[in-house]
Write a protein that holds these residues in place. Structure first.
Motif, PDB file in Angstrom:
ATOM      1  N   THR A  96       0.932  -1.109  -0.024  1.00 34.85           N
ATOM      2  CA  THR A  96      -0.180  -0.160   0.123  1.00 34.85           C
ATOM      3  C   THR A  96       0.686   1.361  -0.071  1.00 34.85           C
ATOM      4  N   GLY A  97       2.263   1.225   0.060  1.00 38.09           N
ATOM      5  CA  GLY A  97       2.905   2.333   0.189  1.00 38.09           C
ATOM      6  C   GLY A  97       4.452   1.881   0.287  1.00 38.09           C
ATOM      7  N   GLU A  98       5.262   3.337   0.387  1.00 43.96           N
ATOM      8  CA  GLU A  98       6.790   2.957   0.577  1.00 43.96           C
ATOM      9  C   GLU A  98       6.929   2.171   1.831  1.00 43.96           C
ATOM     10  N   ASP A  99       6.248   2.082   2.841  1.00 47.34           N
ATOM     11  CA  ASP A  99       6.630   1.561   4.048  1.00 47.34           C
ATOM     12  C   ASP A  99       6.610   0.261   3.885  1.00 47.34           C
ATOM     13  N   ASP A 100       5.489  -0.223   3.405  1.00 51.83           N
ATOM     14  CA  ASP A 100       5.250  -1.826   3.025  1.00 51.83           C
ATOM     15  C   ASP A 100       6.534  -2.152   2.125  1.00 51.83           C
ATOM     16  N   LEU A 101       6.801  -1.642   0.947  1.00 52.36           N
ATOM     17  CA  LEU A 101       7.867  -2.016   0.226  1.00 52.36           C
ATOM     18  C   LEU A 101       9.431  -1.871   0.873  1.00 52.36           C
ATOM     19  N   LEU A 102       9.450  -0.933   1.729  1.00 50.08           N
ATOM     20  CA  LEU A 102      10.680  -1.012   2.517  1.00 50.08           C
ATOM     21  C   LEU A 102      10.934  -2.079   3.421  1.00 50.08           C
ATOM     22  N   PHE A 103       9.979  -2.422   4.147  1.00 48.60           N
ATOM     23  CA  PHE A 103       9.564  -3.758   4.918  1.00 48.60           C
ATOM     24  C   PHE A 103      10.180  -4.954   4.393  1.00 48.60           C
ATOM     25  N   LYS A 155      11.690  -5.322   1.457  1.00 46.71           N
ATOM     26  CA  LYS A 155      13.205  -5.175   1.065  1.00 46.71           C
ATOM     27  C   LYS A 155      14.210  -5.690   2.355  1.00 46.71           C
ATOM     28  N   GLU A 156      13.645  -5.034   3.486  1.00 45.78           N
ATOM     29  CA  GLU A 156      14.564  -5.445   4.455  1.00 45.78           C
ATOM     30  C   GLU A 156      14.424  -6.633   5.261  1.00 45.78           C
ATOM     31  N   GLN A 157      13.465  -7.513   4.956  1.00 45.47           N
ATOM     32  CA  GLN A 157      12.998  -8.820   5.205  1.00 45.47           C
ATOM     33  C   GLN A 157      13.828  -9.896   4.410  1.00 45.47           C
ATOM     34  N   VAL A 158      13.489  -9.563   3.201  1.00 47.91           N
ATOM     35  CA  VAL A 158      13.874 -10.762   2.033  1.00 47.91           C
ATOM     36  C   VAL A 158      15.247 -10.229   1.119  1.00 47.91           C
ATOM     37  N   GLY A 159      15.467  -8.981   1.199  1.00 49.68           N
ATOM     38  CA  GLY A 159      16.643  -8.499   0.475  1.00 49.68           C
ATOM     39  C   GLY A 159      16.490  -8.806  -1.280  1.00 49.68           C
ATOM     40  N   ASP A 160      17.687  -9.374  -1.655  1.00 48.53           N
ATOM     41  CA  ASP A 160      17.830  -9.310  -3.107  1.00 48.53           C
ATOM     42  C   ASP A 160      16.745 -10.509  -3.718  1.00 48.53           C
ATOM     43  N   ASP A 161      16.089 -11.268  -2.723  1.00 50.93           N
ATOM     44  CA  ASP A 161      15.116 -12.277  -3.424  1.00 50.93           C
ATOM     45  C   ASP A 161      13.707 -11.706  -3.767  1.00 50.93           C
ATOM     46  N   LEU A 162      13.510 -10.522  -3.478  1.00 52.01           N
ATOM     47  CA  LEU A 162      12.292  -9.653  -3.676  1.00 52.01           C
ATOM     48  C   LEU A 162      12.546  -9.147  -5.121  1.00 52.01           C
ATOM     49  N   LEU A 163      11.442  -9.996  -6.014  1.00 51.91           N
ATOM     50  CA  LEU A 163      11.900  -9.675  -7.237  1.00 51.91           C
ATOM     51  C   LEU A 163      10.739  -8.658  -8.020  1.00 51.91           C
ATOM     52  N   THR A 164       9.600  -8.361  -7.449  1.00 51.60           N
ATOM     53  CA  THR A 164       8.718  -7.395  -7.660  1.00 51.60           C
ATOM     54  C   THR A 164       7.506  -7.492  -6.738  1.00 51.60           C
ATOM     55  N   HIS A 165       6.718  -6.342  -6.832  1.00 54.35           N
ATOM     56  CA  HIS A 165       5.420  -6.462  -5.944  1.00 54.35           C
ATOM     57  C   HIS A 165       4.289  -6.086  -6.583  1.00 54.35           C
ATOM     58  N   LEU A 166       3.038  -6.331  -6.165  1.00 59.63           N
ATOM     59  CA  LEU A 166       1.711  -5.698  -6.667  1.00 59.63           C
ATOM     60  C   LEU A 166       1.267  -4.779  -5.500  1.00 59.63           C
ATOM     61  N   VAL A 167       0.650  -3.823  -6.039  1.00 56.54           N
ATOM     62  CA  VAL A 167       0.205  -2.863  -5.030  1.00 56.54           C
ATOM     63  C   VAL A 167      -1.603  -3.224  -4.781  1.00 56.54           C
ATOM     64  N   HIS A 168      -2.069  -2.839  -3.869  1.00 58.53           N
ATOM     65  CA  HIS A 168      -3.453  -2.947  -3.492  1.00 58.53           C
ATOM     66  C   HIS A 168      -4.283  -2.700  -4.848  1.00 58.53           C
ATOM     67  N   SER A 169      -5.237  -3.541  -5.075  1.00 61.95           N
ATOM     68  CA  SER A 169      -5.880  -3.760  -6.489  1.00 61.95           C
ATOM     69  C   SER A 169      -7.240  -3.576  -6.102  1.00 61.95           C
ATOM     70  N   PRO A 170      -8.155  -2.597  -6.633  1.00 62.58           N
ATOM     71  CA  PRO A 170      -9.278  -2.533  -6.605  1.00 62.58           C
ATOM     72  C   PRO A 170      -9.812  -3.573  -7.826  1.00 62.58           C
ATOM     73  N   TRP A 171      -9.191  -3.591  -8.919  1.00 62.84           N
ATOM     74  CA  TRP A 171      -9.500  -4.715  -9.990  1.00 62.84           C
ATOM     75  C   TRP A 171      -9.577  -6.151  -9.291  1.00 62.84           C
ATOM     76  N   ILE A 172      -8.434  -6.548  -8.524  1.00 68.84           N
ATOM     77  CA  ILE A 172      -8.358  -8.003  -7.757  1.00 68.84           C
ATOM     78  C   ILE A 172      -9.755  -7.777  -7.124  1.00 68.84           C
ATOM     79  N   ARG A 173     -10.106  -6.933  -6.137  1.00 64.13           N
ATOM     80  CA  ARG A 173     -11.132  -6.862  -5.292  1.00 64.13           C
ATOM     81  C   ARG A 173     -12.437  -7.449  -6.058  1.00 64.13           C
ATOM     82  N   ALA A 174     -12.677  -6.544  -7.175  1.00 63.48           N
ATOM     83  CA  ALA A 174     -13.692  -6.786  -7.957  1.00 63.48           C
ATOM     84  C   ALA A 174     -13.948  -8.307  -8.527  1.00 63.48           C
TER      85      ALA A 174
END
Length: 315
Positions: free
Chosen positions: A210-217, A219-238
């Motif tokens: 949902t924001g930079e804090d989530d992404l930073l968390f 990155k801190e926890q999984v390091g270089d294993d983080l490939l990409t991320h998906l943001v909160h999605s109204p499309w997926i909820r629908a």
């Protein structure tokens, strides 16, 4: 290429399995989705079943008989176990080939070819474990000759439960879906520690960011294993509420994340020797732990030392 989606329950791994399968299918790529979760929701996540097919887990004896083929090291289908590796004479399959297994067990959901293991139902209570159903998937992947540009996408059981069998070694890539929470990354640590022992590549896909804090968390926890991320999605909820729309309407950032997943898979080089080596290793583990005693046979003799992984005629 064989891709597994794993993660804790509720992380969104089934949603990501469905999105990635739809993304591949929309491009015209040959893709087969497999629901290997004890909670069978992949068809729904894909957009609803258009054509159902018998579950793999209810037809393991027939699948063994088919895959055994004319392998002289296997005297009967009853002598096969879920880890029995292919050898000379085994029946090898092409993805979505014109054979009995695919003809019988492949349905469609959301325009995507789909196989399912089947639900853990009342008749299984107290007498079976879900890995007996997953054994059909393990046998199938062990006898599959898939190549570049062909995709098998498996929605796996939640948590680190996949390590209760050798199925986790049957994939070219494993995408671990993680929410930006301590619970969300706990399964990652379990997978990472186990997978490192076998040279299995784990790539983390952040979800519900949902924001930079989530992404930073993350990155801190999984390091270089983080490939990409998906943001909160109204499309997926629908979509989860049954209000489906064309995948092109998915948020641009999330569409980009799906492209990254495919690029990562396409850049990966298949290692047939590793796949077969792990298949043999886990077969011998099962042989010594329980299979010889249960069957009364010498199942280590099923390993064909002259079999060349990735070779042979497939149907």
């Amino acid at each position: 290429m064989r891709v597994a989606f794993v993660g804790k329950g509720g992380s969104g791994k089934t949603t990501l399995s469905a999105l990635f399968s739809r993304h591949l299918a929309r491009s015209g790529a040959p893709v087969l989705a497999i629901d290997g979760d004890i909670n069978q929701h992949l068809a729904e996540a894909l957009g609803g079943a258009e054509e159902s097919a018998p579950p793999l887990g209810a037809h393991v004896p027939e699948i063994k008989a088919l895959l055994r083929g004319g392998n002289p090291r296997i005297p009967s289908p009853e002598a096969m176990i879920k880890t029995t590796p292919p050898g000379r004479g085994s029946r090898l399959l092409r993805p979505l080939g014109d054979d009995e297994l695919h003809t019988r067990h492949v349905g469609r959901a959301g325009g995507v070819p789909l196989m399912v293991t089947g639900e853990f139902d009342e008749s299984d209570l107290g007498v079976a474990c879900y890995h007996s159903k997953l054994g059909a998937v393990e046998l199938y992947l062990g006898h599959l000759l898939d190549g570049p540009g062909e995709y098998v996408v498996v929605d796996m059981t939640a948590g680190a439960d996949a390590f209760a069998s050798g199925l986790f070694t049957r994939f070219d890539l494993t995408f671990l879906v993680a929410e930006p929470t301590r619970k969300g990354v706990s399964v990652y640590r379990q997978y990472r520690d186990h997978a490192e022992q076998f040279g299995i590549r784990i790539a983390v896909v952040g979800n519900k960011v949902t924001g930079e804090d989530d992404l930073l968390f993350l990155k801190e926890q999984v390091g270089d294993d983080l490939l990409t991320h998906l943001v909160h999605s109204p499309w997926i909820r629908a979509a989860e509420q049954g209000r489906t729309d064309a995948l092109t309407s998915l948020e641009p950032h999330n569409l980009h994340a799906l492209r990254i997943l495919r690029e990562t898979v396409d850049a990966h080089q298949r290692d047939w020797d590793r796949l077969h080596r792990h298949a043999v290793e886990f077969h011998l583990r099962n042989v010594h732990a329980w299979a010889d005693a249960r069957t009364g046979g010498d199942l280590a003799a099923q390993v064909d030392p002259d079999y060349v992984p990735g070779s042979g005629a497939a149907t």
